[in-house]
Design an enzyme around this catalytic site. Structure first.
Site, PDB file in Angstrom:
ATOM      1  N   LEU A 359       8.229 -19.888 103.720  1.00  0.00           N
ATOM      2  CA  LEU A 359       7.650 -20.033 105.006  1.00  0.00           C
ATOM      3  C   LEU A 359       7.449 -18.836 105.602  1.00  0.00           C
ATOM      4  CD1 LEU A 359      10.144 -22.846 106.766  1.00  0.00           C
ATOM      5  CD2 LEU A 359       7.728 -23.071 106.087  1.00  0.00           C
ATOM      6  N   GLY A 362      11.339 -12.013 106.400  1.00  0.00           N
ATOM      7  CA  GLY A 362      11.645 -10.911 107.351  1.00  0.00           C
ATOM      8  C   GLY A 362      12.738  -9.881 107.111  1.00  0.00           C
ATOM      9  N   GLY A 363      13.056  -9.021 108.101  1.00  0.00           N
ATOM     10  CA  GLY A 363      14.034  -8.082 107.626  1.00  0.00           C
ATOM     11  C   GLY A 363      15.155  -8.630 106.993  1.00  0.00           C
ATOM     12  N   ARG A 366      14.351 -14.432 103.080  1.00  0.00           N
ATOM     13  CA  ARG A 366      13.111 -15.034 103.097  1.00  0.00           C
ATOM     14  C   ARG A 366      13.546 -16.521 103.462  1.00  0.00           C
ATOM     15  NH1 ARG A 366       9.930 -12.582  99.038  1.00  0.00           N
ATOM     16  NH2 ARG A 366       9.266 -14.576  97.860  1.00  0.00           N
ATOM     17  N   ASP A 479      18.527  -9.568 118.020  1.00  0.00           N
ATOM     18  CA  ASP A 479      17.333  -9.149 117.224  1.00  0.00           C
ATOM     19  C   ASP A 479      16.419 -10.178 118.001  1.00  0.00           C
ATOM     20  OD1 ASP A 479      15.715  -7.939 115.749  1.00  0.00           O
ATOM     21  OD2 ASP A 479      16.159  -9.120 113.890  1.00  0.00           O
TER      22      ASP A 479
END
Ligand SMILES: *[C@@H]1O[C@H](CO)[C@@H](O)[C@H](O)[C@H]1NC(C)=O
Ligand SMILES: *[C@@H]1O[C@H](CO)[C@@H](O)[C@H](O)[C@H]1NC(C)=O
Ligand SMILES: *[C@@H]1O[C@H](CO)[C@@H](O)[C@H](O)[C@H]1NC(C)=O
Ligand SMILES: *[C@@H]1O[C@H](CO)[C@@H](O)[C@H](O)[C@H]1NC(C)=O
Ligand SMILES: *[C@@H]1O[C@H](CO)[C@@H](O)[C@H](O)[C@H]1NC(C)=O
Length: 687
Positions: A359, A362-363, A366, A479
């Site tokens: 999908l 990101g940092g 996965r 975040d």
């Protein structure tokens, strides 16, 4: 002439030689027992490294060859017999800059020639421990330096945040070049990154006859490049004193950044500085996971092949099955049992973590789509790689407790699974994906209208308020950003990834290259102290408000036709400055996303933008709480005018001389420049 004390020669590291031409020459192959004159933070480590900076308290560090060097007079005069002329010299050293974060640094260091070892009136940070605000540029300094600078300070007309500069009595370099070297074979300029943590060598030569300084650099163990990186006319006879000290100067700042010198040699009176013995270079402390030894790299495939061929052939299928589904379980996890998923189920749910099911990335890892066996529930599975077991128990406890929270604006966490070096988190699946895709028109997603945006904003605010104040314990998100806001089937905004940044908090996992949070959303006090608070969440929420209203990222690399008023003076667009620029001109609505085509509630948009700026106040005390934010948003309280500090805000930021809030803020911004490429900003943007 410098007379070398016999006991000094006997010591391991230093070799002092009186050169043939009457000059002076010394070599430090490592600094153990070298007897350098150190002050401030400077230290020699047990391995023999010269460590110039060791903390973040805006201190200075200096290291000098203990004896002064006579640049004029008896020793120097042999060169053509002239007096009054400073002698030629040559020096070379190997250094490494090791920052806590691979892409972030807040100061550099310099080789210098100074009339005195006392630099107590010099300032740290961008002054590199050599000058202060009033002495910069003053010829009475009698200082010559070669700076290796990792921050672009506009007030010294720096060219970028990765350069070498020749400094004559001033941090405004008389000549500078981006760090790099000319390849002998191709003649091409190759870039080097000063903060790459890799050792590199620098050569500095002064030719008195030509009154010229040349500087070269290369990765360590490379021959000196034939073409220097930089050469400039400067007559040091008019700069340095008759006798002067040679050494290094460095300063620390808000990010922990260690400046190491590994070895160093110097020669006065013509001719190249003595060669460094690379076999004696002290070892840099290891950062990051233990590299696999070379023997292992060679042996491993062979061994594996042998083992596979000989022994495991029979049990192959069984073994594969076991390995595939192997998990990590510890005693303390029993109590979290109900929240624990079997890896096998997750593996099957996601079709073996196939790319087709991906999908996003990101940092932190996965994310895959999956359908759980039996219940047929749609889930999103996040794979976070994580080596450290430290703090894992606390983290899992938090994950589980967060899992108990039910709120319509939070992505429900269903449970977790642990494997070696890996953590899997299972969330409710959100049909419409992440908000940023809609804001930036990726993947052919439609542009959100204003009513949808304000609905999402209010939703996220209420979710965050719940976490901060209404739930049984305070939970900090750490975040918040558009890419962490997910949209469910009803286009309802839900905050995801709660508390994940905590895993990467400083201390728990020092080798991580993540900055905790994402640049552009990080509150200045958080960058400084590493501590997340509800008010640092509010700061990030402010950045989120601007992002949603303006349809732009907090920090953008300037690519196209920008040049808008308020854009940052180098090639970066800083959203908050841009909005502030519009606000100062009394036209804050001009900042609203043009993609809305003018179709929005002007009063609402105006409120959201001003609220965003209020939340982004550099001082935490001046920010509202989420409860107040909610009241401003639903109109039950009046948003106060922006504090007057904001009016002079940019000027203060530009000054950047003190360690106050504004200084840190501005350093953070220059730091953001070097980090832009690693953050989520680009990861999600590129997709
Ligand atoms: C840094 O070095 C100074 C001087 O040697 C020493 O006093 C100080 O304790 C060191 N700080 C840290 C954090 O190691
Ligand atoms: C700046 O440095 C100069 C030269 O070392 C010194 O005379 C002066 O007092 C310093 N000024 C301040 C404000 O520290
Ligand atoms: C250094 O450069 C800045 C920016 O160009 C300039 O304002 C300043 O006066 C310069 N200072 C010196 C000492 O040359
Ligand atoms: C080297 O760095 C400069 C900017 O400092 C950049 O313009 C150039 O593209 C870089 N070259 C390479 C080969 O990366
Ligand atoms: C450098 O300056 C000194 C002293 O002013 C002068 O004697 C010498 O000729 C100069 N050297 C060059 C190469 O101009």
């Amino acid at each position: 002439m410098v007379v070398s004390a016999p006991w000094l020669v006997a010591l391991a590291a230093v070799v002092l030689v009186v050169a043939g031409g009457g000059g002076v020459e010394f070599v430090y192959d490592g600094f153990a027992g070298a007897g350098l004159a150190l002050d401030g933070m400077a230290n020699v480590t047990p391995e023999g490294l010269l460590l110039l900076t060791n903390d973040t308290d805006m201190n200075k560090g200096h290291a000098f060859h203990p004896e002064p060097v006579r640049f004029r007079g008896a020793a120097a005069a042999t060169e053509g017999g002239r007096t009054g002329v400073a002698s030629s010299f040559s020096t070379t050293f190997v250094f490494a800059i090791v920052s806590e974060f691979i892409d972030l640094s807040t100061s550099g260091f310099a080789f210098l020639v100074a009339p005195s070892r006392d630099l107590s009136t010099a300032m740290p940070q961008q002054y590199l421990g050599m000058f202060n605000g009033s002495s910069n540029g003053d010829p009475r300094n009698q200082i010559f330096a070669v700076e290796l600078d990792t921050v672009r300070n506009p007030e010294f007309a720096d060219i970028n945040n990765n350069h070498i500069g020749v400094d004559v009595n001033s941090l405004n370099s008389s000549a500078a070049a981006a760090a790099g070297y000319y390849d002998d074979a191709t003649g091409e300029l190759q870039n080097l990154s000063l903060i790459s943590r890799k050792p590199m060598q620098v050569w500095v030569d002064y030719d008195a006859a030509a009154a010229e300084v040349t500087v070269a650099m290369a990765p360590v163990r490379w021959p000196r490049p034939k073409r220097p990186l930089l050469s400039t006319k400067v007559n040091l006879s008019t700069v340095i004193s008759d006798t002067a000290y040679v050494g290094f100067s460095s300063a620390s700042s808000i990010v922990l950044c260690k400046h190491y010198v590994l070895s160093w040699s110097f020669r006065l009176g013509g001719g190249a500085a003595p060669a460094l013995d690379y076999s004696k270079l002290p070892k840099l402390p290891r950062i990051g996971p233990k590299p696999r030894s070379e023997a292992l790299t060679v042996a491993l495939p062979i061994a594996t092949t042998a083992v596979v061929l000989a022994a495991v052939a029979v049990g192959f299928i069984l073994l594969r099955r076991r390995l595939r589904y192997a998990e990590l379980r510890e005693d303390w996890e029993v109590e979290f049992g109900p929240h624990r998923f079997a890896f096998k189920d997750l593996y099957n749910a996601t079709g073996g973590f196939k790319d087709k099911k991906l999908l996003g990335a990101g940092g932190f890892g996965r994310v895959y789509k999956g359908v759980l066996p039996v219940s047929r529930t749609e889930v999103a599975v996040k794979r976070v790689s994580h080596e450290s077991r430290q703090g894992m128990k606390e983290f899992i406890a938090e994950v589980v407790s967060i899992g108990r929270i039910r709120h319509r604006n939070l992505v429900q966490l269903l449970g977790y699974c642990r494997r070696k070096g890996e953590l899997l988190l299972v969330y409710d699946y959100m049909q419409n994906g992440s908000l940023d895709k809609y804001l930036y028109g990726c993947d052919e997603k439609p542009v959100l209208d204003w009513a949808q945006r304000i609905y999402i904003i209010k939703g996220v605010a209420s979710g965050l308020l719940y976490m901060h104040e209404d739930w049984e314990q305070v939970v900090i998100h750490r975040d918040i950003k558009a890419s962490n806001v997910l949209l469910d089937g009803d286009m309802n905004g839900r905050l995801g990834d709660f508390g994940l940044a905590r895993l990467y908090d400083h201390g728990a996992d020092p080798q991580t290259t993540h900055v905790v949070g994402t640049m552009g959303y990080l509150a200045p006090e958080m960058v400084r102290s590493g501590k997340a608070t509800t008010l640092s969440d509010v700061f990030a929420f402010g950045a989120f408000l601007l992002e949603v209203t303006c349809g732009r990222r907090p920090i953008e690399e300037e690519e196209e036709e920008e040049g808008v008023a308020g854009a940052d003076d180098d090639d970066r667009f800083v959203l908050v400055d841009w909005v502030l620029g519009h606000w100062r001109k009394g036209a804050i609505s001009d900042a609203v996303d043009a993609k809305l085509g003018g179709e929005y509630d002007a009063a609402e948009a105006d409120l959201v933008l001003r609220l965003g700026l209020t939340c982004l106040h550099p001082s935490p005390a001046a920010r509202p709480t989420m409860r107040q934010v909610m009241q401003y948003l639903d109109g039950s309280a009046q948003l106060p005018e922006l504090p007057p500090t904001y009016v002079t805000f940019n000027m203060l930021a530009a000054m950047d001389t003190h360690q106050g809030v504004f200084g840190a803020w501005s350093v953070r911004r220059s730091a953001a420049m070097s980090i832009g490429t690693m953050s989520d900003i680009c990861l999600s943007g590129g997709r």
